[in-house]
Design a protein around this motif. Sequence first.
Motif, mmCIF file in Angstrom:
data_model
loop_
_atom_site.group_PDB
_atom_site.id
_atom_site.type_symbol
_atom_site.label_atom_id
_atom_site.label_comp_id
_atom_site.label_asym_id
_atom_site.label_seq_id
_atom_site.Cartn_x
_atom_site.Cartn_y
_atom_site.Cartn_z
ATOM 1 N N SER A 83 49.856 63.091 77.217
ATOM 2 C CA SER A 83 50.463 64.348 76.781
ATOM 3 C C SER A 83 51.170 64.168 75.437
ATOM 4 C CB SER A 83 51.458 64.850 77.831
ATOM 5 O OG SER A 83 50.817 65.143 79.050
ATOM 6 N N LEU A 129 52.306 73.843 78.165
ATOM 7 C CA LEU A 129 51.886 72.983 79.272
ATOM 8 C C LEU A 129 52.924 73.039 80.384
ATOM 9 C CD1 LEU A 129 50.596 69.845 77.329
ATOM 10 C CD2 LEU A 129 49.216 71.452 78.643
ATOM 11 N N ILE A 158 47.340 71.377 74.162
ATOM 12 C CA ILE A 158 46.526 71.509 75.378
ATOM 13 C C ILE A 158 46.213 70.109 75.890
ATOM 14 C CG2 ILE A 158 44.303 72.290 76.279
ATOM 15 C CD1 ILE A 158 44.299 74.404 74.040
ATOM 16 N N TRP A 159 46.306 69.919 77.220
ATOM 17 C CA TRP A 159 45.998 68.618 77.813
ATOM 18 C C TRP A 159 45.449 68.860 79.223
ATOM 19 C CZ3 TRP A 159 44.222 64.495 76.306
ATOM 20 C CH2 TRP A 159 44.409 63.246 76.914
ATOM 21 N N PRO A 160 44.126 68.817 79.393
ATOM 22 C CA PRO A 160 43.515 69.198 80.681
ATOM 23 C C PRO A 160 43.919 68.291 81.836
ATOM 24 C CG PRO A 160 41.877 69.093 78.918
ATOM 25 C CD PRO A 160 43.123 68.467 78.384
ATOM 26 N N GLN A 220 47.262 71.782 85.371
ATOM 27 C CA GLN A 220 46.425 72.814 84.762
ATOM 28 C C GLN A 220 46.072 73.870 85.805
ATOM 29 O OE1 GLN A 220 42.700 71.312 83.309
ATOM 30 N NE2 GLN A 220 41.945 73.309 82.648
ATOM 31 N N PRO A 247 36.111 69.971 79.126
ATOM 32 C CA PRO A 247 36.960 69.863 77.937
ATOM 33 C C PRO A 247 36.127 69.755 76.662
ATOM 34 C CG PRO A 247 37.730 68.405 79.682
ATOM 35 C CD PRO A 247 36.402 68.914 80.123
#
Length: 430
Positions: free
Chosen positions: A62, A262, A299-301, A305, A429
């Motif tokens: 992250s 997030l 953004i951080w899948p 999420q 992604p």
Amino acid sequence: MKDFARSDDPAVQAQLDRLARLSLPQGRFGLDTIRALLARLGDPQKRLPPVFHVAGTNGKGSTCAYLRAILETDGKRVHTATKPHLVRYNERIRIAGALISDAELAERLRTVLDAGEDLGPSFFEVTTAATLLAFAESPADACVIEVGLGGRFDATNVIERPAACGIASLGIDHEAFLLVPEEGTPDEPIARIAFEKAGIVRPGRPLVTQAYPEGAALEIERVAMAAGAPLHVRGQDWSASAGEAIEYADRHGRLTLPMPALPGAHQADNAALAVAMLRHQDFVSVSAEAMAEGVRGAIWPARLQRLAAGPLTAHVPGREVWLDGGHNPDAGAAIARHFGGRLHLVVGMLANKNPEAIVGPLETRLASLSVVPVPGSESHGPQAFGHRARPFDGVAEALAAVPADDLPILVAGSLYLAGEVLRANGQIPD
């Protein structure tokens, strides 16, 4: 192993098949092999733009996402290396903001595998060498590189002159590698973890950290002093508090930053670390406006999420379905802080992970507990999760069986499982 991945591109798949035949020789630790391999490739690690190198037990990915978002918002061209991939191996290597193309990926892997055939490199060493080669041969303003395992012996630790190094939160994980008895290392587990992570430090280059328990903090201070690296510790050299906004302060002044998009209170900590790394280095200039916008837009899948409507979530139409790949106690605690009430848990965990790490913090709030296998990996069966656990063949079956109520549903326990969920739901992604 899921790590080795698969590709629809035959040229990439041919190289992934070669990668799949590699493994870390039992008992081999050190950087000699990766350095020998890189030397045959012209030492690309010596030709990189300014590097931001990030280690940690949780939050390092992250933090990298925030660094990338901030730098790109400021108009910078940024290469990014993160791990593991969720769906496609290409996710590990991002060139100037875009995932590496199949054509370039196949060529880089082939070059590295051919060069190191007699060296016996590991999967991670080949991946790192291919990444650094791609980064060195494409112009950029900065690189953001996530450490894989530990720090001291991680393959990325060949970077010689980073702009800044950072350490995110610390916890106990990967004990079989990071707590191997070794003369001259700390006995206290959390201090040993800190010692391994701090191994990325470089003489004269800033090391920026969160605040840690005394044993870990003293070990990081010792390593930084021995290396001659300026150390910038949260609570001493910089501070950040989160409410409706992040109030950040250091010797350069104060910033008011928006809360990240997030989810999770811990994301404010990760964003603050990224900002602190940027403000304690002198190689890349970034505006305060870019910091604010990057924190808001990162953004951080697969990290808390919320899944979109798709083939998988169609099994529970109209319900909140969340996805998180966390698998250690710190991750479990962060998940528990996010969900204040009752929820349904669908969990899949690798056999070498502790089920209590995720289930324990949520125990009193679980309306149901469903256990699924992690495709392609050895994973825990339902007996590891207690008498309430119900087994299912997969996430789709588990979702279809969740009781009809308004409670949220969380799928968690493994990044490998998270990747399968994203694939199945059509959220690959990019």
